[in-house]
Motif scaffolding. Structure first.
Motif, PDB file in Angstrom:
ATOM      1  N   HIS A 166       0.835  -1.203   0.000  1.00  0.00           N
ATOM      2  CA  HIS A 166       0.000   0.000   0.000  1.00  0.00           C
ATOM      3  C   HIS A 166       0.866   1.248   0.000  1.00  0.00           C
ATOM      4  CE1 HIS A 166      -3.452   2.563   0.716  1.00  0.00           C
ATOM      5  NE2 HIS A 166      -2.820   3.111   1.741  1.00  0.00           N
ATOM      6  N   ILE A 167       1.945   1.228   0.784  1.00  0.00           N
ATOM      7  CA  ILE A 167       2.867   2.360   0.816  1.00  0.00           C
ATOM      8  C   ILE A 167       3.508   2.548  -0.553  1.00  0.00           C
ATOM      9  CG2 ILE A 167       5.050   3.199   1.765  1.00  0.00           C
ATOM     10  CD1 ILE A 167       4.277   1.922   4.420  1.00  0.00           C
ATOM     11  N   VAL A 168       3.927   1.437  -1.165  1.00  0.00           N
ATOM     12  CA  VAL A 168       4.518   1.507  -2.507  1.00  0.00           C
ATOM     13  C   VAL A 168       3.494   2.037  -3.510  1.00  0.00           C
ATOM     14  CG1 VAL A 168       5.527   0.166  -4.393  1.00  0.00           C
ATOM     15  CG2 VAL A 168       6.144  -0.357  -2.031  1.00  0.00           C
ATOM     16  N   CYS A 169       2.251   1.607  -3.379  1.00  0.00           N
ATOM     17  CA  CYS A 169       1.176   2.070  -4.268  1.00  0.00           C
ATOM     18  C   CYS A 169       1.026   3.588  -4.183  1.00  0.00           C
ATOM     19  CB  CYS A 169      -0.131   1.377  -3.880  1.00  0.00           C
ATOM     20  SG  CYS A 169      -1.573   1.904  -4.833  1.00  0.00           S
ATOM     21  N   CYS A 170       0.985   4.118  -2.969  1.00  0.00           N
ATOM     22  CA  CYS A 170       0.853   5.567  -2.779  1.00  0.00           C
ATOM     23  C   CYS A 170       2.071   6.310  -3.321  1.00  0.00           C
ATOM     24  CB  CYS A 170       0.661   5.892  -1.301  1.00  0.00           C
ATOM     25  SG  CYS A 170      -0.881   5.264  -0.591  1.00  0.00           S
ATOM     26  N   ALA A 171       3.259   5.746  -3.089  1.00  0.00           N
ATOM     27  CA  ALA A 171       4.487   6.394  -3.555  1.00  0.00           C
ATOM     28  C   ALA A 171       4.547   6.426  -5.076  1.00  0.00           C
ATOM     29  CB  ALA A 171       5.706   5.657  -2.999  1.00  0.00           C
ATOM     30  N   VAL A 172       4.199   5.312  -5.720  1.00  0.00           N
ATOM     31  CA  VAL A 172       4.210   5.249  -7.187  1.00  0.00           C
ATOM     32  C   VAL A 172       3.201   6.225  -7.763  1.00  0.00           C
ATOM     33  CG1 VAL A 172       3.654   3.790  -9.173  1.00  0.00           C
ATOM     34  CG2 VAL A 172       5.055   2.885  -7.319  1.00  0.00           C
ATOM     35  N   SER A 173       2.023   6.291  -7.161  1.00  0.00           N
ATOM     36  CA  SER A 173       0.992   7.210  -7.630  1.00  0.00           C
ATOM     37  C   SER A 173       1.477   8.655  -7.573  1.00  0.00           C
ATOM     38  CB  SER A 173      -0.269   7.050  -6.779  1.00  0.00           C
ATOM     39  OG  SER A 173      -1.253   7.990  -7.140  1.00  0.00           O
ATOM     40  N   THR A 174       2.104   9.031  -6.467  1.00  0.00           N
ATOM     41  CA  THR A 174       2.616  10.393  -6.310  1.00  0.00           C
ATOM     42  C   THR A 174       3.728  10.702  -7.306  1.00  0.00           C
ATOM     43  OG1 THR A 174       2.083  10.351  -3.940  1.00  0.00           O
ATOM     44  CG2 THR A 174       3.657  12.011  -4.686  1.00  0.00           C
ATOM     45  N   LEU A 175       4.649   9.775  -7.480  1.00  0.00           N
ATOM     46  CA  LEU A 175       5.772   9.990  -8.391  1.00  0.00           C
ATOM     47  C   LEU A 175       5.312  10.096  -9.834  1.00  0.00           C
ATOM     48  CD1 LEU A 175       8.419   7.550  -6.852  1.00  0.00           C
ATOM     49  CD2 LEU A 175       8.441  10.053  -6.786  1.00  0.00           C
ATOM     50  N   VAL A 176       4.358   9.255 -10.223  1.00  0.00           N
ATOM     51  CA  VAL A 176       3.866   9.288 -11.595  1.00  0.00           C
ATOM     52  C   VAL A 176       3.153  10.607 -11.876  1.00  0.00           C
ATOM     53  CG1 VAL A 176       2.210   8.259 -13.194  1.00  0.00           C
ATOM     54  CG2 VAL A 176       3.716   6.797 -11.865  1.00  0.00           C
ATOM     55  N   LYS A 177       2.318  11.048 -10.949  1.00  0.00           N
ATOM     56  CA  LYS A 177       1.616  12.321 -11.132  1.00  0.00           C
ATOM     57  C   LYS A 177       2.610  13.473 -11.270  1.00  0.00           C
ATOM     58  CE  LYS A 177      -2.698  11.209  -8.751  1.00  0.00           C
ATOM     59  NZ  LYS A 177      -3.569  11.506  -7.586  1.00  0.00           N
ATOM     60  N   ARG A 178       3.626  13.458 -10.443  1.00  0.00           N
ATOM     61  CA  ARG A 178       4.632  14.519 -10.497  1.00  0.00           C
ATOM     62  C   ARG A 178       5.392  14.493 -11.822  1.00  0.00           C
ATOM     63  NH1 ARG A 178       8.449  14.548  -5.448  1.00  0.00           N
ATOM     64  NH2 ARG A 178       6.375  14.815  -4.507  1.00  0.00           N
ATOM     65  N   ARG A 179       5.713  13.290 -12.281  1.00  0.00           N
ATOM     66  CA  ARG A 179       6.460  13.138 -13.528  1.00  0.00           C
ATOM     67  C   ARG A 179       5.641  13.590 -14.730  1.00  0.00           C
ATOM     68  NH1 ARG A 179      11.235  13.622 -15.779  1.00  0.00           N
ATOM     69  NH2 ARG A 179      11.561  12.226 -17.550  1.00  0.00           N
ATOM     70  N   VAL A 180       4.366  13.234 -14.748  1.00  0.00           N
ATOM     71  CA  VAL A 180       3.500  13.632 -15.857  1.00  0.00           C
ATOM     72  C   VAL A 180       3.340  15.140 -15.895  1.00  0.00           C
ATOM     73  CG1 VAL A 180       1.162  13.484 -16.799  1.00  0.00           C
ATOM     74  CG2 VAL A 180       2.277  11.436 -15.928  1.00  0.00           C
ATOM     75  N   LYS A 181       3.237  15.759 -14.729  1.00  0.00           N
ATOM     76  CA  LYS A 181       3.127  17.215 -14.671  1.00  0.00           C
ATOM     77  C   LYS A 181       4.391  17.890 -15.202  1.00  0.00           C
ATOM     78  CE  LYS A 181      -0.151  17.671 -10.851  1.00  0.00           C
ATOM     79  NZ  LYS A 181      -0.365  18.178  -9.471  1.00  0.00           N
ATOM     80  N   GLN A 182       5.534  17.306 -14.903  1.00  0.00           N
ATOM     81  CA  GLN A 182       6.792  17.876 -15.386  1.00  0.00           C
ATOM     82  C   GLN A 182       6.930  17.743 -16.894  1.00  0.00           C
ATOM     83  OE1 GLN A 182       9.753  15.770 -13.125  1.00  0.00           O
ATOM     84  NE2 GLN A 182       9.536  17.079 -11.319  1.00  0.00           N
ATOM     85  N   MET A 183       6.382  16.678 -17.447  1.00  0.00           N
ATOM     86  CA  MET A 183       6.483  16.439 -18.887  1.00  0.00           C
ATOM     87  C   MET A 183       5.482  17.256 -19.692  1.00  0.00           C
ATOM     88  SD  MET A 183       6.983  12.296 -18.870  1.00  0.00           S
ATOM     89  CE  MET A 183       6.855  12.232 -20.669  1.00  0.00           C
ATOM     90  N   GLU A 184       4.497  17.826 -18.992  1.00  0.00           N
ATOM     91  CA  GLU A 184       3.467  18.571 -19.710  1.00  0.00           C
ATOM     92  C   GLU A 184       4.048  19.862 -20.297  1.00  0.00           C
ATOM     93  OE1 GLU A 184       0.591  20.474 -17.358  1.00  0.00           O
ATOM     94  OE2 GLU A 184      -0.932  20.498 -18.932  1.00  0.00           O
TER      95      GLU A 184
END
Length: 256
Positions: A44-62
């Motif tokens: 669950h912790i990994v799930c939350c961490a991956v979700s946060t990192l992916v959102k941040r990465r997508v925002k940076q690529m926008e």
């Protein structure tokens, strides 16, 4: 999702009585000790961490292109919500495998199994038995629930705040301050059935007692699961903290 019931009792699939909100954790504590309360925590912790990192990465690529023309408030809202929709979809696809692992680790309590002895063991077991598709069972209802919440919340807040912007309305400031809080609760109610169905599909016919009769029917698809829960009046089971349903009888089969 209410996964933890006393041994010998089926999962909440039928009409039944209500239990104290503290009964489930207390029973887990009695049977498994304090460690039982933390089943599935690591994935669950990994799930939350991956979700946060992916959102941040997508925002940076926008690539945000500056426009001179003025956009209407509603048009800007639709654009912002569409972008957030993309973020949530990509994030869910990335973190969903860890959510499935977490749910299955927790669900082992029902049948007292030791099929999954850890996050890595669970990942290998799912891959060997079900392939990559096993990591994405229940993905569709979870994504639909996220999108329903996102659009419903943003649009309702927008229209209510737009109405409250009228200076002639004496309670405008008070309404604006409580809008987000109230809308969050209201729209979350609509999202709950999708979350429940998605979690049930994560367990569906996976080899754990929690996903097999008599604890749970075997569903052909998430729509089949949705239809069954709707017929039984259980689409919102477990959503209330104080009124948690426990079935009165075992239901080994389900209408096709």
């Amino acid at each position: 999702m209410s996964l933890f019931v006393r041994r010998g009792e089926p999962l909440c699939l039928g009409a039944g009585s209500c239990t104290c909100p503290a009964s489930s954790p207390m029973h887990i504590l009695e049977v498994d000790g304090s460690g039982g309360l933390f089943r599935g925590l690591s994935p669950h912790i990994v799930c939350c961490a991956v979700s946060t990192l992916v959102k941040r990465r997508v925002k940076q690529m926008e690539l945000v292109s500056a426009k001179d023309e003025q956009e209407t408030s509603l048009k800007a809202l639709v654009k912002e919500t569409s972008h957030e929709m993309l973020l949530r979809c990509v994030s869910r696809v990335a973190c969903h495998p860890f959510h499935v692992v977490s749910v299955r680790c927790m669900a082992q309590f029902v049948g007292r199994e030791e099929k999954y002895r850890g996050m890595l063991s669970c990942v290998m077991q799912i891959f060997n038995e079900e392939g990559l598709a096993g990591f994405y069972v229940g993905l569709v209802p979870h994504v639909l629930g996220e999108l329903l919440y996102l659009w419903g919340y943003n649009l309702l807040c927008h229209f209510i705040n737009t109405y409250a912007d009228d200076d002639t309305f004496s309670q405008a400031s008070a309404i604006r301050s409580y809008t987000k809080f109230v809308m969050n609760i209201a729209v979350n109610v609509l999202r709950y059935p999708f979350t429940l169905v998605g979690d049930l599909m994560a367990l569906n016919d996976c080899g754990l007692a929690a996903g097999l009769p008599p604890y749970s029917p075997v569903f052909k698809s998430w729509l089949h699961c949705w239809t069954h829960l709707r017929r039984q009046g259980n689409l919102f089971r477990g959503s209330s903290l104080f009124f948690r349903r426990v079935p009165a009888s075992v239901m080994p089969t389900v209408e096709l």
